[in-house]
Design an enzyme around this catalytic site. Structure first.
Site, PDB file in Angstrom:
ATOM      1  N   ARG A 104     -60.261  14.756  35.924  1.00  0.00           N
ATOM      2  CA  ARG A 104     -61.416  14.208  36.632  1.00  0.00           C
ATOM      3  C   ARG A 104     -61.467  14.779  38.029  1.00  0.00           C
ATOM      4  NH1 ARG A 104     -62.374   7.823  36.965  1.00  0.00           N
ATOM      5  NH2 ARG A 104     -60.611   8.009  38.341  1.00  0.00           N
ATOM      6  N   THR A 108     -66.407  13.996  42.446  1.00  0.00           N
ATOM      7  CA  THR A 108     -67.573  13.670  41.615  1.00  0.00           C
ATOM      8  C   THR A 108     -67.219  12.704  40.489  1.00  0.00           C
ATOM      9  OG1 THR A 108     -67.122  15.444  40.057  1.00  0.00           O
ATOM     10  CG2 THR A 108     -68.478  16.011  41.975  1.00  0.00           C
ATOM     11  N   ASP A 200     -52.863   5.164  38.202  1.00  0.00           N
ATOM     12  CA  ASP A 200     -53.140   6.474  37.595  1.00  0.00           C
ATOM     13  C   ASP A 200     -52.154   6.701  36.454  1.00  0.00           C
ATOM     14  OD1 ASP A 200     -52.875   9.358  37.101  1.00  0.00           O
ATOM     15  OD2 ASP A 200     -54.363   9.518  38.692  1.00  0.00           O
ATOM     16  N   ASP A 203     -49.992   9.966  36.564  1.00  0.00           N
ATOM     17  CA  ASP A 203     -48.964   9.907  37.612  1.00  0.00           C
ATOM     18  C   ASP A 203     -47.841   8.960  37.237  1.00  0.00           C
ATOM     19  OD1 ASP A 203     -50.236  11.744  39.190  1.00  0.00           O
ATOM     20  OD2 ASP A 203     -51.208  10.276  40.498  1.00  0.00           O
TER      21      ASP A 203
HETATM   22  C1  PRP Z   1     -57.339  10.058  33.680  1.00  0.00           C
HETATM   23  C2  PRP Z   1     -57.221   9.469  32.297  1.00  0.00           C
HETATM   24  C3  PRP Z   1     -58.505   9.916  31.644  1.00  0.00           C
HETATM   25  C4  PRP Z   1     -59.487   9.872  32.787  1.00  0.00           C
HETATM   26  C5  PRP Z   1     -60.315   8.626  32.651  1.00  0.00           C
HETATM   27  O1  PRP Z   1     -57.005  11.401  33.664  1.00  0.00           O
HETATM   28  O2  PRP Z   1     -56.070   9.885  31.613  1.00  0.00           O
HETATM   29  O3  PRP Z   1     -58.446  11.204  31.082  1.00  0.00           O
HETATM   30  O4  PRP Z   1     -58.710   9.817  33.997  1.00  0.00           O
HETATM   31  O5  PRP Z   1     -61.307   8.596  33.591  1.00  0.00           O
HETATM   32  P1  PRP Z   1     -62.861   8.683  33.216  1.00  0.00           P
HETATM   33  O6  PRP Z   1     -63.069   7.725  32.107  1.00  0.00           O
HETATM   34  O7  PRP Z   1     -63.515   8.229  34.503  1.00  0.00           O
HETATM   35  O8  PRP Z   1     -63.189  10.091  32.877  1.00  0.00           O
HETATM   36  P2  PRP Z   1     -57.018  12.318  34.986  1.00  0.00           P
HETATM   37  O9  PRP Z   1     -58.375  12.892  35.208  1.00  0.00           O
HETATM   38  O10 PRP Z   1     -56.418  11.537  36.122  1.00  0.00           O
HETATM   39  O11 PRP Z   1     -56.125  13.541  34.572  1.00  0.00           O
HETATM   40  P3  PRP Z   1     -54.549  13.647  34.236  1.00  0.00           P
HETATM   41  O12 PRP Z   1     -54.357  12.990  32.886  1.00  0.00           O
HETATM   42  O13 PRP Z   1     -54.324  15.091  34.193  1.00  0.00           O
HETATM   43  O14 PRP Z   1     -53.781  12.935  35.314  1.00  0.00           O
HETATM   44  N1  URA Z   2     -57.662   7.280  35.372  1.00  0.00           N
HETATM   45  C1  URA Z   2     -56.495   6.592  35.488  1.00  0.00           C
HETATM   46  O1  URA Z   2     -55.422   7.141  35.221  1.00  0.00           O
HETATM   47  N2  URA Z   2     -56.557   5.321  35.908  1.00  0.00           N
HETATM   48  C2  URA Z   2     -57.705   4.690  36.178  1.00  0.00           C
HETATM   49  O2  URA Z   2     -57.681   3.501  36.546  1.00  0.00           O
HETATM   50  C3  URA Z   2     -58.903   5.414  36.055  1.00  0.00           C
HETATM   51  C4  URA Z   2     -58.857   6.711  35.631  1.00  0.00           C
END
Ligand code: PRP
Ligand code: URA
Length: 209
Positions: A104, A108, A200, A203
């Site tokens: 994400r 944005t 997150d 993380d």
């Molecule tokens: C997190 C999560 C989803 C997304 C959800 O991933 O694992 O993929 O956010 O958010 P959304 O519904 O608003 O799209 P992130 O983008 O943090 O990536 P990562 O798994 O690489 O940490």
């Molecule tokens: N992605 C995450 O990992 N946590 C949230 O709460 C939203 C998006």
């Protein structure tokens, strides 16, 4: 319109409660992601078609059930979906695995694609698309767009925690995709994080913050 199935099993609620605590360690959090994913998968696979098969027990011939057809494919959305896939593969080790890389954009909140690799026969399999968090819904919608562009249609989406905003967006964009949710939370904050949520997910799984 798609089905939205929210888990009410005490084991799932208990384990998600531990995941939400900020004091839960990376090691414990990671293990819980896989465990809860397996429990949600148990529910999400309930209606898979079965076929009869004749086998021999040590005593006699009998007819048993097996999952029919070309079977299963687990598709984690990277990064955080990977540990959900582990939990599912513990239960169905012969499932094939596809990967979709999305993150994400922090400004944005829109998903950015960086990877997609699917098994060649994915279109004839039951796809279990997994990501711990359904927040705005942008990532799940984009992942399903990618799958459908490849002719893949039989898709279910599994997540640990969802916001109502994400559920609505996903249902509107893909009304044919049933959604299995460990816990439905209250809302998003101004940064697109789920409240109360668990922070997150990536993380917390990988210890990157
Ligand atoms: C997190 C999560 C989803 C997304 C959800 O991933 O694992 O993929 O956010 O958010 P959304 O519904 O608003 O799209 P992130 O983008 O943090 O990536 P990562 O798994 O690489 O940490
Ligand atoms: N992605 C995450 O990992 N946590 C949230 O709460 C939203 C998006």
């Amino acid at each position: 319109m798609s089905k939205v199935i929210i888990m009410d099993h005490p084991l799932i609620q208990h384990k998600i409660g531990i995941m939400r605590k900020k004091t839960t360690s990376t090691k414990e959090f990671r293990a819980l992601v896989a465990e809860v994913a397996g429990l949600i998968y148990y529910e999400a696979s309930r209606d898979l078609p079965l076929a009869d098969k004749v086998i021999e027990t040590p005593l006699m011939k009998t007819t048993v059930k097996e999952i029919a057809g070309k079977k299963l494919c687990v598709v984690p959305i990277l990064r955080a979906g990977l540990h959900m896939a582990d939990g599912i593969l513990n239960l169905t080790p012969n499932a094939k695995v596809g990967h979709i890389g999305l993150y994400r954009d922090e400004e944005t909140l829109e998903p950015v694609e960086y990877f997609c690799k699917m098994p060649s026969d994915a279109a004839v399999r039951h796809i279990f698309l997994v990501d711990p968090m359904l927040a705005t819904g942008g990532s799940a919608v984009a992942a399903i767009d990618l799958l459908k562009k490849r002719g893949i249609e039989k898709i279910r989406f599994l997540c640990l925690i969802a916001a109502p905003e994400g559920v609505k967006r996903l249902q509107e964009a893909h009304p044919d995709v049933d959604i299995y949710i460990g816990a439905l939370d209250t809302k998003l904050n101004e940064h697109g994080y789920i409240l109360p949520g668990l922070g997150d997910a990536g993380d917390r799984i990988y210890g990157t913050k």
